[in-house]
Write a protein that holds these residues in place. Structure first.
Motif, PDB file in Angstrom:
ATOM      1  N   ALA A 184      -6.729  63.030 -25.781  1.00  0.00           N
ATOM      2  CA  ALA A 184      -6.696  62.229 -24.718  1.00  0.00           C
ATOM      3  C   ALA A 184      -5.580  61.245 -25.210  1.00  0.00           C
ATOM      4  CB  ALA A 184      -7.807  61.495 -24.352  1.00  0.00           C
ATOM      5  N   ARG A 185      -5.339  60.595 -26.303  1.00  0.00           N
ATOM      6  CA  ARG A 185      -4.170  59.698 -26.789  1.00  0.00           C
ATOM      7  C   ARG A 185      -2.902  60.328 -26.587  1.00  0.00           C
ATOM      8  NH1 ARG A 185      -2.231  57.741 -32.300  1.00  0.00           N
ATOM      9  NH2 ARG A 185      -0.996  55.662 -31.566  1.00  0.00           N
ATOM     10  N   GLY A 186      -2.599  61.629 -27.032  1.00  0.00           N
ATOM     11  CA  GLY A 186      -1.263  62.413 -26.658  1.00  0.00           C
ATOM     12  C   GLY A 186      -1.267  62.624 -25.565  1.00  0.00           C
ATOM     13  N   ARG A 187      -2.014  63.156 -24.617  1.00  0.00           N
ATOM     14  CA  ARG A 187      -1.714  63.264 -23.396  1.00  0.00           C
ATOM     15  C   ARG A 187      -1.370  61.926 -22.527  1.00  0.00           C
ATOM     16  NH1 ARG A 187       0.094  67.416 -22.125  1.00  0.00           N
ATOM     17  NH2 ARG A 187       0.798  67.059 -24.098  1.00  0.00           N
ATOM     18  N   VAL A 188      -1.840  60.666 -22.815  1.00  0.00           N
ATOM     19  CA  VAL A 188      -1.476  59.322 -22.225  1.00  0.00           C
ATOM     20  C   VAL A 188      -0.018  59.189 -22.745  1.00  0.00           C
ATOM     21  CG1 VAL A 188      -1.743  57.230 -22.158  1.00  0.00           C
ATOM     22  CG2 VAL A 188      -3.816  58.793 -21.780  1.00  0.00           C
ATOM     23  N   ALA A 189       0.341  59.464 -23.864  1.00  0.00           N
ATOM     24  CA  ALA A 189       1.270  59.007 -24.592  1.00  0.00           C
ATOM     25  C   ALA A 189       2.585  59.848 -23.881  1.00  0.00           C
ATOM     26  CB  ALA A 189       1.660  59.339 -25.932  1.00  0.00           C
ATOM     27  N   ALA A 190       2.286  61.343 -23.654  1.00  0.00           N
ATOM     28  CA  ALA A 190       3.197  62.077 -22.826  1.00  0.00           C
ATOM     29  C   ALA A 190       3.435  61.744 -21.559  1.00  0.00           C
ATOM     30  CB  ALA A 190       2.715  63.443 -23.189  1.00  0.00           C
ATOM     31  N   GLY A 191       2.443  60.896 -20.597  1.00  0.00           N
ATOM     32  CA  GLY A 191       2.522  60.748 -19.425  1.00  0.00           C
ATOM     33  C   GLY A 191       2.006  61.790 -18.753  1.00  0.00           C
ATOM     34  N   ALA A 192       1.121  62.674 -19.115  1.00  0.00           N
ATOM     35  CA  ALA A 192       0.638  63.732 -18.309  1.00  0.00           C
ATOM     36  C   ALA A 192      -0.734  63.394 -17.531  1.00  0.00           C
ATOM     37  CB  ALA A 192       0.138  64.987 -19.433  1.00  0.00           C
ATOM     38  N   GLN A 193      -0.688  64.130 -16.339  1.00  0.00           N
ATOM     39  CA  GLN A 193      -1.853  63.933 -15.642  1.00  0.00           C
ATOM     40  C   GLN A 193      -2.959  64.952 -15.785  1.00  0.00           C
ATOM     41  OE1 GLN A 193      -1.983  61.126 -14.416  1.00  0.00           O
ATOM     42  NE2 GLN A 193      -0.052  60.394 -13.827  1.00  0.00           N
ATOM     43  N   PRO A 194      -4.185  64.597 -15.659  1.00  0.00           N
ATOM     44  CA  PRO A 194      -4.616  63.510 -15.116  1.00  0.00           C
ATOM     45  C   PRO A 194      -5.045  62.324 -16.182  1.00  0.00           C
ATOM     46  CG  PRO A 194      -6.409  64.871 -15.425  1.00  0.00           C
ATOM     47  CD  PRO A 194      -5.142  65.470 -15.879  1.00  0.00           C
ATOM     48  N   TRP A 195      -4.512  62.390 -17.118  1.00  0.00           N
ATOM     49  CA  TRP A 195      -5.114  61.469 -18.439  1.00  0.00           C
ATOM     50  C   TRP A 195      -4.371  60.150 -18.207  1.00  0.00           C
ATOM     51  CZ3 TRP A 195      -3.542  66.672 -19.085  1.00  0.00           C
ATOM     52  CH2 TRP A 195      -4.447  67.385 -19.263  1.00  0.00           C
ATOM     53  N   LYS A 196      -2.932  60.184 -17.751  1.00  0.00           N
ATOM     54  CA  LYS A 196      -2.392  58.969 -17.913  1.00  0.00           C
ATOM     55  C   LYS A 196      -2.652  58.164 -16.663  1.00  0.00           C
ATOM     56  CE  LYS A 196       1.087  55.968 -18.542  1.00  0.00           C
ATOM     57  NZ  LYS A 196       1.081  55.091 -17.561  1.00  0.00           N
ATOM     58  N   GLY A 197      -3.070  58.883 -15.506  1.00  0.00           N
ATOM     59  CA  GLY A 197      -3.627  58.175 -14.358  1.00  0.00           C
ATOM     60  C   GLY A 197      -5.068  57.451 -14.611  1.00  0.00           C
ATOM     61  N   ALA A 198      -5.720  58.358 -15.483  1.00  0.00           N
ATOM     62  CA  ALA A 198      -7.273  57.782 -15.928  1.00  0.00           C
ATOM     63  C   ALA A 198      -6.997  56.417 -16.731  1.00  0.00           C
ATOM     64  CB  ALA A 198      -7.938  58.875 -16.387  1.00  0.00           C
ATOM     65  N   PHE A 199      -6.149  56.519 -17.572  1.00  0.00           N
ATOM     66  CA  PHE A 199      -5.660  55.328 -18.355  1.00  0.00           C
ATOM     67  C   PHE A 199      -5.485  54.237 -17.902  1.00  0.00           C
ATOM     68  CE2 PHE A 199      -3.211  53.093 -21.472  1.00  0.00           C
ATOM     69  CZ  PHE A 199      -3.773  52.892 -22.207  1.00  0.00           C
ATOM     70  N   ASP A 200      -4.409  54.547 -16.646  1.00  0.00           N
ATOM     71  CA  ASP A 200      -3.920  53.396 -16.138  1.00  0.00           C
ATOM     72  C   ASP A 200      -5.284  52.671 -15.229  1.00  0.00           C
ATOM     73  OD1 ASP A 200      -1.488  53.910 -17.293  1.00  0.00           O
ATOM     74  OD2 ASP A 200      -0.594  54.691 -15.176  1.00  0.00           O
ATOM     75  N   GLN A 201      -5.900  53.718 -14.724  1.00  0.00           N
ATOM     76  CA  GLN A 201      -7.109  53.128 -14.000  1.00  0.00           C
ATOM     77  C   GLN A 201      -8.115  52.252 -14.766  1.00  0.00           C
ATOM     78  OE1 GLN A 201     -10.258  55.799 -13.032  1.00  0.00           O
ATOM     79  NE2 GLN A 201     -10.558  54.880 -10.932  1.00  0.00           N
ATOM     80  N   MET A 202      -8.199  52.692 -16.034  1.00  0.00           N
ATOM     81  CA  MET A 202      -9.240  51.913 -17.122  1.00  0.00           C
ATOM     82  C   MET A 202      -8.501  50.636 -17.395  1.00  0.00           C
ATOM     83  SD  MET A 202     -10.487  53.333 -20.885  1.00  0.00           S
ATOM     84  CE  MET A 202      -8.953  52.701 -21.614  1.00  0.00           C
TER      85      MET A 202
END
Length: 402
Positions: A58-76
């Motif tokens: 999850a950390r790697g996907r957020v760092a890459a700006g990939a969805q849906p993880w980055k959107g989920a992180f931003d929501q959190m």
């Protein structure tokens, strides 16, 4: 872990310790298993619902700006639970009646526990130590004063908050390199305040007992308590088999010993008057999908924790029941016409953000076709929090190969 400060153990804590020692050899053995499942030789940490590998993905996907993880992180991080200015609101006695009326600390406790987990996730993804310190502040504040839960909803309140605390504590204790001086004192809180309230489960409602076993399993992993883990897992297996019906069960759903449901009429009344049983139907389906979702969320969380600890329950009857229950409820949640044989043709929908964990394990990892569950999950992304005990599962489990 530094030694916990001396503190007189309460009578419920002493009773729990005695029961665990005396009864672990005669654990409740339920359907879908021939024996109580053994705790691992060595517990894996962090290992409650989400593993280090899942967190790293999850950390790697957020760092890459990939969805849906980055959107989920931003929501959190936009939620009130991630607020670095949050002030904990602990109290010695939390009093919760039905539907949290009265609410004397109920919402504060649940939401501070969710906030501790949210802050721990934010720490792991960002490595911003302010989030780790905030998680520690919340855990320390409650462990310094909490002594009891009272009133009719005490067991439910205990398991809801008790499901979130160990998830937060696991991440902080096992990934944060800074100092957590109060970790020993914190450990006494789940051991002395939470486990005694939930250790014996509930012979009434399936969603209550499944949530109780979720909290007990998570606490057992954090405390590395093998006896408590064994006992909770055995009860979990029995209750899951009684919560979700499969056609292979026969004419009637399974029941849990101690419920004293001895006749068909008693079983029908217990299941809100539903007399036609079809695969995937749960004990709570005809009450409402919200409570149904509470139970299914707990099943997925315990199965996820068990897998991290070395035993993959998704490949057993537990996973089979979860797969069919998710599909059954997801189909109706998506708007399929309800036949009159199901709950009199009327359903109370609102399953909640509870499908990501099961979908990830059963569909993405094991390859089961779960068309309705997948469609509902993707429609509902980003999965946030139910403000009780479920939080940020698109971030932690969405299409997560780890």
């Amino acid at each position: 872990m530094p030694p916990a400060p001396a503190r007189r153990r309460g009578p419920r804590a002493a009773l729990f310790a005695a029961l665990t020692t005396a009864l672990v050899g005669t654990l409740l053995l339920g359907p879908d298993t021939g024996r109580a499942e053994a705790a691992p030789a060595a517990f894996v940490h962090p290992g409650v619902t989400v593993s280090r590998a899942q967190l790293d993905f999850a950390r790697g996907r957020v760092a890459a700006g990939a969805q849906p993880w980055k959107g989920a992180f931003d929501q959190m991080t936009a939620s009130r639970y991630a607020d670095l200015n949050r002030t904990p609101e602990p109290r010695a006695v939390v009093e919760c009646g039905s539907y949290s009326r009265p609410d004397h600390g109920c919402t504060d406790e649940r939401e501070d526990a969710l906030a501790a987990y949210t802050q721990a996730l934010a720490w792991y993804v960002t490595r911003d130590e302010r989030h780790a310190r905030k998680a520690i502040e919340l855990m320390d504040a409650w462990s310094a004063v909490l002594r009891d839960h009272t009133d009719s909803n005490a067991p439910l309140q205990t398991c809801w908050a008790g499901s979130s605390w160990p998830k937060a504590a696991e991440i902080i204790k096992h990934t944060y390199p800074g100092t957590w001086a109060g970790s020993g004192r914190f450990a006494t809180m789940p051991r002395d305040v939470y486990l005694p309230e939930i250790v014996n489960g509930s012979n009434s409602n399936g969603n209550w007992e499944l949530s109780m076993t979720e909290a007990a399993v998570g606490i057992s992993v954090f405390l590395e308590d093998k006896a408590a883990y064994d006992r909770a897992m055995a009860r979990f297996r029995a209750r899951t088999a009684a919560y979700v019906y499969l056609a292979s069960d026969g004419d009637l759903p399974k029941t849990v010993p101690g419920q004293n449901l001895d006749t068909r009429d008693e079983i029908v009344r217990y299941r809100q008057g539903q007399s036609t049983f079809v695969t995937g139907l749960t004990q709570k389906t005809c009450r409402d999908f919200t409570h149904t979702g509470y139970g299914l969320s707990a099943v997925s969380h315990v199965a996820g924790t068990s897998r991290i600890q070395g035993q993959d329950l998704y490949g057993t009857g537990v996973g089979e029941r979860l797969r069919h229950a998710l599909g059954f409820q997801a189909k109706d949640e998506r708007g399929t016409a309800v036949p009159s044989r199901l709950c009199g043709g009327s359903l109370h929908l609102g399953l909640g953000p509870v499908t990501e964990v099961g979908l990830d394990a059963l569909h993405h990892r094991l390859g089961h076709a779960m068309t309705n569950t997948q469609a509902l999950t993707e429609r509902n992304r980003q999965a946030g929090s139910n403000n009780l005990f479920v939080a940020w599962e698109t971030l932690t489990h969405g299409d997560n190969p780890a």
